[in-house]
Design a protein around this motif. Structure first.
Motif, PDB file in Angstrom:
ATOM      1  N   VAL A   1      10.019   6.684  16.215  1.00  0.00           N
ATOM      2  CA  VAL A   1      10.654   5.472  15.693  1.00  0.00           C
ATOM      3  C   VAL A   1      10.949   5.703  14.213  1.00  0.00           C
ATOM      4  CG1 VAL A   1      10.411   3.007  15.275  1.00  0.00           C
ATOM      5  CG2 VAL A   1       9.409   4.009  17.329  1.00  0.00           C
ATOM      6  N   GLU A   2      12.202   5.602  13.836  1.00  0.00           N
ATOM      7  CA  GLU A   2      12.589   5.871  12.455  1.00  0.00           C
ATOM      8  C   GLU A   2      11.855   4.953  11.486  1.00  0.00           C
ATOM      9  OE1 GLU A   2      16.628   5.653   9.692  1.00  0.00           O
ATOM     10  OE2 GLU A   2      16.805   5.832  11.872  1.00  0.00           O
ATOM     11  N   GLY A   3      11.279   5.548  10.460  1.00  0.00           N
ATOM     12  CA  GLY A   3      10.611   4.782   9.416  1.00  0.00           C
ATOM     13  C   GLY A   3       9.165   4.428   9.689  1.00  0.00           C
ATOM     14  N   THR A   4       8.593   5.004  10.762  1.00  0.00           N
ATOM     15  CA  THR A   4       7.190   4.740  11.072  1.00  0.00           C
ATOM     16  C   THR A   4       6.277   5.476  10.097  1.00  0.00           C
ATOM     17  OG1 THR A   4       7.691   4.499  13.416  1.00  0.00           O
ATOM     18  CG2 THR A   4       5.407   4.934  12.851  1.00  0.00           C
ATOM     19  N   ILE A   5       5.156   4.863   9.734  1.00  0.00           N
ATOM     20  CA  ILE A   5       4.137   5.563   8.959  1.00  0.00           C
ATOM     21  C   ILE A   5       3.577   6.681   9.839  1.00  0.00           C
ATOM     22  CG2 ILE A   5       1.906   5.390   7.802  1.00  0.00           C
ATOM     23  CD1 ILE A   5       2.599   2.461   7.180  1.00  0.00           C
ATOM     24  N   PHE A   6       3.535   7.884   9.309  1.00  0.00           N
ATOM     25  CA  PHE A   6       3.201   9.099  10.053  1.00  0.00           C
ATOM     26  C   PHE A   6       1.691   9.365   9.963  1.00  0.00           C
ATOM     27  CE2 PHE A   6       4.873  13.763  10.497  1.00  0.00           C
ATOM     28  CZ  PHE A   6       4.875  13.660  11.875  1.00  0.00           C
TER      29      PHE A   6
ATOM     30  N   MET B   1       0.850  -1.200   0.000  1.00  0.00           N
ATOM     31  CA  MET B   1       0.000   0.000   0.000  1.00  0.00           C
ATOM     32  C   MET B   1       0.882   1.245   0.000  1.00  0.00           C
ATOM     33  SD  MET B   1      -1.315   0.381   3.943  1.00  0.00           S
ATOM     34  CE  MET B   1      -0.117   0.646   5.260  1.00  0.00           C
ATOM     35  N   LYS B   2       0.317   2.348  -0.502  1.00  0.00           N
ATOM     36  CA  LYS B   2       1.038   3.619  -0.517  1.00  0.00           C
ATOM     37  C   LYS B   2       1.046   4.209   0.885  1.00  0.00           C
ATOM     38  CE  LYS B   2      -0.717   4.426  -5.203  1.00  0.00           C
ATOM     39  NZ  LYS B   2      -1.671   3.295  -5.169  1.00  0.00           N
ATOM     40  N   SER B   3       2.142   4.886   1.249  1.00  0.00           N
ATOM     41  CA  SER B   3       2.256   5.439   2.592  1.00  0.00           C
ATOM     42  C   SER B   3       3.291   6.551   2.624  1.00  0.00           C
ATOM     43  CB  SER B   3       2.658   4.349   3.589  1.00  0.00           C
ATOM     44  OG  SER B   3       3.972   3.885   3.314  1.00  0.00           O
ATOM     45  N   LEU B   4       3.253   7.321   3.719  1.00  0.00           N
ATOM     46  CA  LEU B   4       4.299   8.300   4.007  1.00  0.00           C
ATOM     47  C   LEU B   4       5.029   7.838   5.258  1.00  0.00           C
ATOM     48  CD1 LEU B   4       2.460  11.737   3.511  1.00  0.00           C
ATOM     49  CD2 LEU B   4       4.063  10.630   1.947  1.00  0.00           C
ATOM     50  N   LYS B   5       6.323   7.557   5.108  1.00  0.00           N
ATOM     51  CA  LYS B   5       7.135   7.115   6.234  1.00  0.00           C
ATOM     52  C   LYS B   5       8.059   8.239   6.685  1.00  0.00           C
ATOM     53  CE  LYS B   5       7.165   2.093   5.729  1.00  0.00           C
ATOM     54  NZ  LYS B   5       8.036   0.886   5.659  1.00  0.00           N
ATOM     55  N   PHE B   6       8.224   8.331   8.008  1.00  0.00           N
ATOM     56  CA  PHE B   6       8.963   9.424   8.634  1.00  0.00           C
ATOM     57  C   PHE B   6      10.309   8.879   9.140  1.00  0.00           C
ATOM     58  CE2 PHE B   6       8.628  12.778  12.270  1.00  0.00           C
ATOM     59  CZ  PHE B   6       9.454  13.645  11.575  1.00  0.00           C
ATOM     60  N   TYR B   7      11.399   9.361   8.509  1.00  0.00           N
ATOM     61  CA  TYR B   7      12.726   8.819   8.831  1.00  0.00           C
ATOM     62  C   TYR B   7      13.579   9.743   9.699  1.00  0.00           C
ATOM     63  CZ  TYR B   7      11.928   5.009   5.559  1.00  0.00           C
ATOM     64  OH  TYR B   7      11.423   3.894   4.940  1.00  0.00           O
ATOM     65  N   GLY B   8      13.330  11.027   9.658  1.00  0.00           N
ATOM     66  CA  GLY B   8      14.143  11.970  10.420  1.00  0.00           C
ATOM     67  C   GLY B   8      13.632  13.378  10.205  1.00  0.00           C
ATOM     68  N   LYS B   9      14.241  14.327  10.891  1.00  0.00           N
ATOM     69  CA  LYS B   9      13.808  15.709  10.723  1.00  0.00           C
ATOM     70  C   LYS B   9      13.839  16.093   9.244  1.00  0.00           C
ATOM     71  CE  LYS B   9      16.668  17.433  13.805  1.00  0.00           C
ATOM     72  NZ  LYS B   9      17.359  18.433  14.667  1.00  0.00           N
ATOM     73  N   GLN B  10      12.692  16.576   8.760  1.00  0.00           N
ATOM     74  CA  GLN B  10      12.519  16.987   7.374  1.00  0.00           C
ATOM     75  C   GLN B  10      12.872  15.861   6.388  1.00  0.00           C
ATOM     76  OE1 GLN B  10      13.951  21.020   6.576  1.00  0.00           O
ATOM     77  NE2 GLN B  10      13.981  21.435   8.777  1.00  0.00           N
ATOM     78  N   ASN B  11      12.546  14.658   6.794  1.00  0.00           N
ATOM     79  CA  ASN B  11      12.810  13.485   5.949  1.00  0.00           C
ATOM     80  C   ASN B  11      11.577  12.585   5.948  1.00  0.00           C
ATOM     81  OD1 ASN B  11      13.765  11.298   4.520  1.00  0.00           O
ATOM     82  ND2 ASN B  11      15.467  10.859   5.894  1.00  0.00           N
ATOM     83  N   LEU B  12      10.677  12.870   5.025  1.00  0.00           N
ATOM     84  CA  LEU B  12       9.433  12.125   4.863  1.00  0.00           C
ATOM     85  C   LEU B  12       9.441  11.500   3.478  1.00  0.00           C
ATOM     86  CD1 LEU B  12       6.706  11.704   6.433  1.00  0.00           C
ATOM     87  CD2 LEU B  12       5.810  13.642   5.131  1.00  0.00           C
TER      88      LEU B  12
END
Length: 350
Positions: free
Chosen positions: A52-57, A1-12
């Motif tokens: 948590v790095e890489g979590t779906i936001f 599925m399509k998603s937005l993952k959050f890896y770090g500050k200003q890194n989506l």
């Protein structure tokens, strides 16, 4: 599925993720129809980074139930729902006392649990709120921020006929204007430095518009209240500056409710701080949107007033976008590249 993952500050990152599936007896799988950007999402994206790095936001959403666990009875496949994204531990002292919003381990989906910037989301059944056909998916995606606001109003002593000032006309402030009217305010003052936001405040029910660039907000409020001040002042800007200035808006014996989160140190000039003491103010903090019995009356009340049209989110929504536009949209918001009210994503569109 399509998603937005959050890896770090200003890194989506917009990328494929595994679709959630029923694992526990109380699991509910929801196809996300609309999901909004919360102000806290912006702050975490810009300044704090992920839990948590890489979590779906993401956590403000609505959708349609597509699968349920064997013990789920409150919703069924095909139901239209909103998601309460908040998790509480149930065992700390606050939880045992029924003060769920004060839970020691309180968090929302998108932190330690996969969030709602995705085609599908999973929540326990108790976190899923059915919505009537009269409440569309765009509106239902804002049940959570609406519940945040009314949670704060429930903490006050506000009576019908009160005068209320709302400082900051972002999404929370625009909802606070409407909730103030529902609680019986005879006059609501909307305060901001942006005339575009003030125009929307007027559209959703503000009686008096105050641009605090032209003259300090408290001076204008005193002019409109015969030198008295308002019964209840709401801080909804989440700014270090307004977090001090709001203390000068309430009358003697009045109330101040903090709903905004400044994410910075607050330096309060003596003039503003002394208002707490000399005016014998009641200063209230308001956190999250849940209460006992979970998720609390905030949620059922929000759905009700959305169904009657007394909570109108349509003027608040400025953008309706595909999920793939998420990374560039977050960058535009933090770089102040254009006007942004409530931004909604539609994951099924791509």
């Amino acid at each position: 599925m399509k998603s937005l993952k959050f890896y770090g500050k200003q890194n989506l990152s917009f990328e494929e993720s595994k679709k959630p599936f029923v694992k526990k007896k109380d699991d509910v799988i929801i196809k996300v129809k609309a999901v909004g950007i919360c102000g806290s999402d912006i702050s975490r994206y810009a300044k704090l980074g992920p839990y948590v790095e890489g979590t779906i936001f993401g956590h403000e959403f609505s959708g349609e139930v597509v699968d349920v666990g064997s013990e789920v009875t409150n919703v069924k496949v095909g139901d239209r729902v909103a998601g309460c994204p908040t998790f509480y531990c149930g065992t700390c002292e606050s939880c045992r006392n029924g003060d769920l919003a004060r839970c020691e381990k309180l968090h929302v989906m998108g932190a330690y649990h996969p969030g709602a910037y995705a085609e599908y989301a999973k929540l326990p059944a108790e976190n899923v709120i059915p919505i009537p056909d009269s409440v569309d998916f765009d509106t239902a995606a804002m049940v959570e921020p609406s519940s945040v606001v009314v949670h704060g109003f429930y903490r006050t002593r506000m009576q019908p006929g009160a005068e209320v000032a709302v400082m900051g006309c972002g999404n929370i402030g625009l909802l606070a204007i409407q909730w103030a009217k529902i609680f019986g305010a005879k006059k609501v003052f909307a305060i901001d430095i942006d005339d575009e936001k003030l125009a929307i405040a007027k559209e959703v029910g503000a009686d008096v518009l105050v641009n605090s660039i032209e003259k300090p907000a408290h001076e204008q409020i005193l002019e409109h209240t015969n030198g008295s001040g308002v019964d209840v002042a709401v801080e909804s800007a989440g700014s270090p500056i307004t977090s001090a200035q709001v203390l000068a808006l309430s009358k003697k014996g009045g109330e101040v409710v903090f709903m905004g989160i400044p994410y910075a140190d607050i330096n309060i000039q003596r003039f503003y701080f002394e208002k707490i003491v000399r005016n014998e103010l009641t200063v209230l903090g308001s956190w999250n949107a849940i209460s006992a019995s979970f998720p609390g009356k905030e949620w059922s009340t929000s759905v009700h007033y959305m169904s009657t049209g007394q909570i109108n989110v349509k003027p608040i929504i400025s953008h309706r976008l595909q999920l793939r536009e998420g990374p560039e949209t977050f960058d535009k918001i933090i770089n102040k590249d254009g006007f942004f009210g409530k931004v909604l994503f539609y994951p099924e569109l791509g």
